[in-house]
Design an enzyme around this catalytic site. Structure first.
Site, PDB file in Angstrom:
ATOM      1  N   ASP A 208       0.519  -1.221  -0.011  1.00  0.00           N
ATOM      2  CA  ASP A 208      -0.050   0.005   0.285  1.00  0.00           C
ATOM      3  C   ASP A 208       1.078   1.321   0.334  1.00  0.00           C
ATOM      4  O   ASP A 208       1.693   1.230   1.045  1.00  0.00           O
ATOM      5  CB  ASP A 208      -1.242  -0.422   1.200  1.00  0.00           C
ATOM      6  CG  ASP A 208      -1.702   1.300   1.185  1.00  0.00           C
ATOM      7  OD1 ASP A 208      -1.845   1.731   0.964  1.00  0.00           O
ATOM      8  OD2 ASP A 208      -3.719   1.030   1.780  1.00  0.00           O
ATOM      9  N   HIS A 209       1.057   2.141  -1.223  1.00  0.00           N
ATOM     10  CA  HIS A 209       2.291   2.509  -1.113  1.00  0.00           C
ATOM     11  C   HIS A 209       2.196   4.184   0.049  1.00  0.00           C
ATOM     12  O   HIS A 209       2.966   4.751  -0.003  1.00  0.00           O
ATOM     13  CB  HIS A 209       2.411   3.242  -2.252  1.00  0.00           C
ATOM     14  CG  HIS A 209       1.773   4.599  -2.967  1.00  0.00           C
ATOM     15  ND1 HIS A 209      -0.014   4.406  -3.597  1.00  0.00           N
ATOM     16  CD2 HIS A 209       1.936   5.399  -3.504  1.00  0.00           C
ATOM     17  CE1 HIS A 209       0.088   5.249  -3.791  1.00  0.00           C
ATOM     18  NE2 HIS A 209       0.651   6.328  -3.618  1.00  0.00           N
ATOM     19  N   HIS A 271      -5.555   2.356   0.843  1.00  0.00           N
ATOM     20  CA  HIS A 271      -5.524   3.888   1.382  1.00  0.00           C
ATOM     21  C   HIS A 271      -5.788   4.978   2.635  1.00  0.00           C
ATOM     22  O   HIS A 271      -4.601   4.817   3.525  1.00  0.00           O
ATOM     23  CB  HIS A 271      -4.872   5.146   0.402  1.00  0.00           C
ATOM     24  CG  HIS A 271      -4.499   3.729  -0.973  1.00  0.00           C
ATOM     25  ND1 HIS A 271      -2.872   3.524  -0.701  1.00  0.00           N
ATOM     26  CD2 HIS A 271      -4.389   4.861  -2.036  1.00  0.00           C
ATOM     27  CE1 HIS A 271      -2.883   3.372  -1.851  1.00  0.00           C
ATOM     28  NE2 HIS A 271      -3.551   3.803  -3.012  1.00  0.00           N
TER      29      HIS A 271
HETATM   30  C1  BG6 Z   1      -3.327   4.640  -6.647  1.00  0.00           C
HETATM   31  C2  BG6 Z   1      -4.811   4.084  -7.062  1.00  0.00           C
HETATM   32  O1  BG6 Z   1      -3.107   3.667  -5.203  1.00  0.00           O
HETATM   33  O2  BG6 Z   1      -2.945   5.273  -5.589  1.00  0.00           O
HETATM   34  C3  BG6 Z   1      -5.330   5.757  -7.996  1.00  0.00           C
HETATM   35  O3  BG6 Z   1      -4.243   3.661  -7.882  1.00  0.00           O
HETATM   36  C4  BG6 Z   1      -4.321   7.063  -7.678  1.00  0.00           C
HETATM   37  O4  BG6 Z   1      -6.115   5.861  -8.311  1.00  0.00           O
HETATM   38  C5  BG6 Z   1      -2.916   7.107  -6.835  1.00  0.00           C
HETATM   39  O5  BG6 Z   1      -4.587   8.390  -7.885  1.00  0.00           O
HETATM   40  C6  BG6 Z   1      -2.532   8.309  -5.497  1.00  0.00           C
HETATM   41  O6  BG6 Z   1      -1.337   8.232  -5.203  1.00  0.00           O
HETATM   42  P1  BG6 Z   1      -0.542   9.715  -5.027  1.00  0.00           P
HETATM   43  O7  BG6 Z   1       0.730   8.857  -4.159  1.00  0.00           O
HETATM   44  O8  BG6 Z   1      -0.457  10.073  -6.019  1.00  0.00           O
HETATM   45  O9  BG6 Z   1      -1.597  10.140  -3.721  1.00  0.00           O
END
Ligand code: BG6
Length: 513
Positions: A208-209, A271
C-alpha cells in the site's frame, strides 16, 4: 473568522538516528509487468534513484519479465525513456544509468505459460551466478489482479519460490503484490488462502504505497514521540476526525479499470483505511512489524459495519461530470469516482466520535490530510454563548501531501482595547524545517522488502478487516444499479450531498487545501 498563519520556529536536530535502517540484502529482483504503467512511472524510477543514492545492495540485478520486451537492450532503451519522463531527480546521471542498466536483464513470456517460467528460472540462475547475489530472490507482481493467481502457482511449480514454513529461509524468496488485493471480502480471503498455500506470511509483502510516504510514517512518531497529544487523543476531547484524499486528476486513461474498481476499492479499502488505522490504533508495545500490525488490525476490526440498509444514510457517492466521456467508460456508468462516509470505531477510545472519510477524483485541488477537530470550550467567559460560538475550535491538521506539514489552529486575542478573539495557525512545514528531499514511497518500500522488514506492508488480517467494512457498501451499490448517481462538476468540491451529510450532524468539511 479566518485563521492567519503564524510560523513557529522549528529546531531540527541532526542527532544520531534512534534506529539505524538495516542494509538491504543482495538479491535479484524479478519484475513482472516491467513494461507496464506502474513499472515505468514508479518502480524503475525508484530503483534508479536508489542506485543514484547508493542505497541498492552492491550485488543486485533486475530481471524484467514481460510479453513484449524481447531483449535486454530493448528493455533498457524503453526504461531509459521512462526515467527521463518520471524520475523525481533530473537530469538522469548517465554514469549511474550506465551501471544500473548493466544490471537489467529481460525474459519475454506469458504469465500463464509454465514454459516461460523455465526460461525465467534459467535466466535467474545465470544472473545470480554473474552478479553474486547469493540466491535471494524478490518477485514483484506489478501485473493486473487477474494475473496474480497464475503467476503465484507458476512460481511454485517452477521451484522459483519455496514455502518457508514459519522461518525466514536463507537464501530467501519474497513476493511483493500490488493492490487491489481482491475485489471484495470473499476474493480477498481466497487470495490470502492461495498465498498461504504457496508462501509463508513472512514472505509476502502487500503494497500500500501510502505507508511508504514519510508523512504517513510520521503519524506514529507524532503520536508516540510526543507526550502532549496522547492524553487528548480520545472521545473526551476530540469531536470528530476528517480524512480527505482529493485528487484533481481524473481517471487518466484508466477508465476501464475504474469501471471495475471505483473509488471505494481503489482508495478507501486500502490507502484511507490504512491512514485511519494509524491515527486510531492503540500504542504498540514496540516498533516491531507485527506489534504495529496487531494494533492496526485491531483498529480496523473495531470499525462499525455499515449495514446495507444504513448505507444511504452514512455514505454518499458521486461521479465527476466528464467521467462518462472517458475512454473505456460506459455511457450510463454508475461507477463512483467520489465517496464520502461517516464511520465509527467501536472501542473505548473512540466511542461516538465520527470519522468522516472522503476520497475523489476530478476535484478542485490535490490534497491528502487528516484533521482532528477538538470539542468546543465548555463555558463561555466572553458573553453570550452565541458570541463564543464565533471562536474557532482547535483543529490539528496532518497534511500528508502535497504541502506536507502539521498545523494547529488556536484562538488568540487580537491586540487592542476591545476583547476580540481570532484564530491563528501554528504551522510546521516539512520543506521549511528539513532541507532533505523525501524519497518516493516506492523507494522506501522496495528497500524494506530487500531488508525483510514488513512494517509498512499490509498483513492478511488488515486486508480482510478492511474488506469486511467495505463489502456491505459495495453490495448496496451493486443492488442499486438501476438508480442514479450524483454528478459533480470536474474541478469542484464534490457532490453537495456530501456537504449535506455533515450539515445534518451540525458539521462542515474543511475546505480542500
Ligand atoms: C493509486 C490509485 O493507488 O493511488 C490511483 O490506484 C491514485 O487511482 C493513486 O491516483 C494516488 O497516489 P498518490 O501517491 O499520487 O496520492
Amino acid at each position: 473568522m479566518s485563521n492567519s498563519p503564524v510560523h513557529i520556529g522549528t529546531k531540527t536536530t541532526s542527532a544520531q538516528p534512534l534506529a539505524m535502517a538495516r542494509k538491504p540484502d543482495s538479491c535479484v529482483a524479478v519484475l513482472f509487468g516491467v513494461t507496464g504503467d506502474l513499472a515505468r512511472r514508479k518502480l524503475i524510477p525508484a530503483l534508479y534513484n536508489l542506485a543514484a543514492s547508493g542505497a541498492l545492495p552492491e550485488n543486485f540485478a533486475l530481471v524484467g519479465f514481460s510479453r513484449s520486451a524481447k531483449s535486454a537492450e530493448e528493455l533498457r532503451e524503453r526504461l531509459r525513456q521512462s526515467l527521463g519522463e518520471f524520475s523525481r531527480t533530473q537530469p538522469i546521471d548517465e554514469e549511474v544509468w550506465k551501471d544500473f542498466s548493466s544490471r537489467i536483464h529481460a525474459v519475454a513470456g506469458n504469465i500463464d505459460d509454465p514454459e516461460a517460467y523455465k526460461n525465467l528460472a534459467r535466466e535467474i540462475e545465470r544472473v545470480e551466478a554473474a552478479a553474486g547475489t547469493g540466491g535471494n530472490r524478490l518477485f514483484y507482481l506489478s501485473t493486473p489482479a487477474s494475473a496474480f493467481k497464475p503467476s503465484l502457482l507458476n512460481l511454485r511449480e517452477s521451484g522459483l519460490v519455496k514455502h518457508a514454513f514459519g522461518s525466514e529461509a536463507s537464501p530467501w524468496s519474497r513476493v511483493i503484490v500490488e493492490k487491489p488485493f481482491g475485489h471484495d471480502l470473499a476474493s480477498g480471503v481466497e487470495l490470502n488462502r492461495l498465498v498461504h498455500e504457496v508462501l509463508d506470511e513472512n514472505q509476502i509483502y502487500r503494497i500500500d504505497h501510502y505507508l511508504g510516504k514519510e508523512t504517513v510514517q510520521n503519524i506514529l512518531v507524532f503520536r508516540f514521540g510526543n507526550t502532549i497529544f496522547e492524553p487528548l487523543w480520545n472521545r473526551n476531547h476530540i469531536d470528530h476526525v476528517q480524512i480527505t484524499m482529493a485528487e484533481s486528476i481524473g481517471v487518466e486513461g484508466r477508465g476501464a479499470f475504474y469501471e471495475e474498481t471505483g473509488v471505494l476499492r481503489d482508495i478507501v479499502q486500502n490507502h484511507l483505511l490504512q491512514v485511519l488505522a494509524l491515527c486510531a490504533m492503540e500504542p504498540p508495545v514496540s516498533m516491531e512489524a507485527d506489534e504495529i500490525r496487531n494494533m492496526k488490525a485491531q483498529a480496523l476490526r473495531s470499525l462499525r459495519r455499515i449495514n446495507a440498509h444504513e448505507v444511504d444514510t452514512h455514505v454518499v457517492r458521486g461521479q465527476y461530470d466528464a467521467y462518462r466521456g472517458e475512454p473505456g467508460v460506459q455511457s450510463d456508468s454508475l461507477a463512483a469516482t467520489y465517496v464520502a462516509m461517516r464511520a465509527y470505531i467501536d472501542n473505548w477510545r473512540w466511542q461516538g466520535v465520527p470519522f468522516y472519510l472522503r476520497a475523489g477524483k476530478g476535484l478542485g485541488k490535490r490534497v491528502t490530510e487528516v484533521s482532528f477537530h477538538f470539542k468546543s470550550i465548555p463555558f463561555c467567559l466572553y458573553g453570550d454563548r452565541e458570541v463564543c460560538q464565533l471562536i474557532p475550535g482547535n483543529v490539528l491538521k496532518l497534511r500528508l501531501q502535497p504541502d506536507e506539514g502539521i498545523s494547529i489552529d488556536i484562538a488568540s486575542k487580537i491586540p487592542g482595547e476591545d476583547l476580540s478573539v481570532g484564530g491563528v495557525t501554528m504551522d510546521f512545514s516539512y520543506s521549511e524545517a528539513f532541507d532533505k528531499q523525501a524519497p518516493e514511497a516506492y523507494e522506501r518500500l522496495l528497500l524494506d522488502a530487500m531488508r525483510g522488514d514488513a512494517t509498512l506492508f499490509a498483513r492478511h488480517d488488515e486486508v480482510e478487516h478492511s474488506w469486511q467494512f467495505c463489502d456491505p457498501i459495495l453490495q448496496r451499490w451493486q443492488d442499486s444499479k438501476f438508480e442514479s448517481i450524483p454528478i459533480y462538476e470536474k474541478g469542484g468540491m464534490g457532490p453537495s450531498e456530501s456537504d449535506l451529510m455533515l450539515a445534518r450532524d451540525g458539521r462542515r468539511w474543511l475546505p480542500l487545501g
